[in-house]
Design an enzyme around this catalytic site. Structure first.
Site, PDB file in Angstrom:
ATOM      1  N   HIS A  82       0.834  -1.209   0.000  1.00  0.00           N
ATOM      2  CA  HIS A  82       0.000   0.000   0.000  1.00  0.00           C
ATOM      3  C   HIS A  82       0.868   1.257   0.000  1.00  0.00           C
ATOM      4  O   HIS A  82       2.066   1.194   0.265  1.00  0.00           O
ATOM      5  CB  HIS A  82      -0.885   0.041   1.260  1.00  0.00           C
ATOM      6  CG  HIS A  82      -0.095   0.202   2.532  1.00  0.00           C
ATOM      7  ND1 HIS A  82       0.677  -0.793   3.071  1.00  0.00           N
ATOM      8  CD2 HIS A  82       0.060   1.273   3.358  1.00  0.00           C
ATOM      9  CE1 HIS A  82       1.256  -0.371   4.174  1.00  0.00           C
ATOM     10  NE2 HIS A  82       0.915   0.882   4.366  1.00  0.00           N
ATOM     11  N   ASP A 110       0.416   5.043   2.056  1.00  0.00           N
ATOM     12  CA  ASP A 110      -0.353   5.388   3.250  1.00  0.00           C
ATOM     13  C   ASP A 110      -1.564   6.275   2.955  1.00  0.00           C
ATOM     14  O   ASP A 110      -1.478   7.261   2.227  1.00  0.00           O
ATOM     15  CB  ASP A 110       0.554   6.101   4.268  1.00  0.00           C
ATOM     16  CG  ASP A 110       1.563   5.128   4.862  1.00  0.00           C
ATOM     17  OD1 ASP A 110       1.246   3.931   4.957  1.00  0.00           O
ATOM     18  OD2 ASP A 110       2.673   5.586   5.217  1.00  0.00           O
ATOM     19  N   HIS A 158       4.591   0.256  -0.163  1.00  0.00           N
ATOM     20  CA  HIS A 158       5.448  -0.447   0.796  1.00  0.00           C
ATOM     21  C   HIS A 158       4.661  -1.533   1.509  1.00  0.00           C
ATOM     22  O   HIS A 158       3.419  -1.567   1.451  1.00  0.00           O
ATOM     23  CB  HIS A 158       6.077   0.531   1.793  1.00  0.00           C
ATOM     24  CG  HIS A 158       5.090   1.295   2.613  1.00  0.00           C
ATOM     25  ND1 HIS A 158       4.439   2.411   2.148  1.00  0.00           N
ATOM     26  CD2 HIS A 158       4.619   1.103   3.878  1.00  0.00           C
ATOM     27  CE1 HIS A 158       3.634   2.880   3.072  1.00  0.00           C
ATOM     28  NE2 HIS A 158       3.714   2.091   4.144  1.00  0.00           N
TER      29      HIS A 158
END
Ligand code: SIN
Length: 285
Positions: free
Chosen positions: A104, A106, A260
């Site tokens: 994803h 953030d 990440h």
């Protein structure tokens, strides 16, 4: 300050700066430029208190908090605590069950997702607990031309609630009441599947299996295979830098052109205790 590339895919190590001493404007500009070039910056051997990390993060914009206050630092709620340490039988921070185990960027469920985040290691395990980062400029640029053409103008629907996402289901260690946890009303967001980075002007693939569940205007028969193709492509090994945490690391990444994932696998009795700050961003275009 020196900036040295650490991986072909993305990432640089920044040395010669102590972030607990407020950097001057020139240093902040140099960090911005390094982030633009390398997408993930690793500062080793730092020692920042929560207020010092907040102050450094604020040099890049306002801070944003997660929708729920679980796992926020009790005195400094701009800091999210990620930890596998238990006190009185309870984790003192979010474990991967609550943050990070699915690829994803953030807060993309928000209308204005975070522009960048920082994680600072107050404790690091001897083995495991790495974080992987992937370069979404390269992911976009290496898609077949036909797929790139298909994506032009398409928007994906991003949702926070894992129960609505078959690719990011709750795991057995999710130990809260899911109805309560996801009961906070958060409107889904629509974002271009390819966004233009507002500083570099480059195009980046902007979907992830954690948040993107559907495509506006396409039925699932067409949308889901396309999402599957993109999710498989965006985590190809050649796009990835794998960060092994050491005590004192501060990692600053750009959420607009990377994704990440927490890789887990901390070997007991290792403790991984990190502080995260997230910087506000603008509406993707
Ligand atoms: C996050 O997703 O922000 C956390 C990643 C990690 O815990 O490695």
């Amino acid at each position: 300050m020196r900036v040295e590339r650490i991986c072909d895919a993305l990432g640089a190590e920044v040395t010669g700066i102590d972030l607990s001493r407020p950097p001057d404007d020139a240093a902040i500009e140099a960090i911005r430029q390094a982030l633009r070039e390398h997408l993930v910056l690793v500062f080793r051997g730092q020692k920042l208190s929560a207020p010092e990390q907040i102050a450094f993060s604020r040099r890049f914009g306002d801070l944003v908090r997660r929708i729920r206050d679980d796992f926020l630092h009790p005195d400094y709620p701009d800091v999210l605590v990620l930890s596998n340490r238990k006190e009185k039988g309870e984790y003192v921070g979010a474990t991967p069950a609550y943050a990070g185990f699915t690829w994803h960027a953030d807060l993309t469920y928000a209308e204005r997702p975070s522009m960048g985040s920082m994680l600072h290691a107050l404790e690091a395990p001897a083995k495991g607990g790495d974080t992987a980062f992937a370069n979404m400029y390269t992911a976009y640029e290496t898609l077949p031309g036909e797929t790139r053409r298909k994506l032009a103008g398409l928007k994906a629907i991003h949702v926070r609630d894992r129960r609505k996402n078959p690719r990011a289901q709750l795991t057995a260690d999710f130990d809260r009441d899911a109805d309560e946890y996801y009961g906070v009303p958060v409107p889904d967001s629509l974002h271009p599947m390819v966004r233009t980075h507002p500083e570099s002007g480059r195009k980046a693939l902007f979907v992830s299996p954690r948040f993107a569940v559907a495509i506006e205007g396409l039925d699932d028969e067409e949308a889901q295979p396309l999402l599957d193709e993109l999710f498989a492509h965006q985590r190809r090994p050649e796009f990835i830098y794998r960060h092994q945490w050491r005590l004192g690391d501060l990692v600053f990444w750009d959420n607009r052109c990377t994704i990440h994932k927490a890789l887990g696998g901390i070997e007991p009795p290792g403790i991984r205790h990190l502080h995260r700050t997230s910087i506000a961003g603008d509406a993707p275009f």
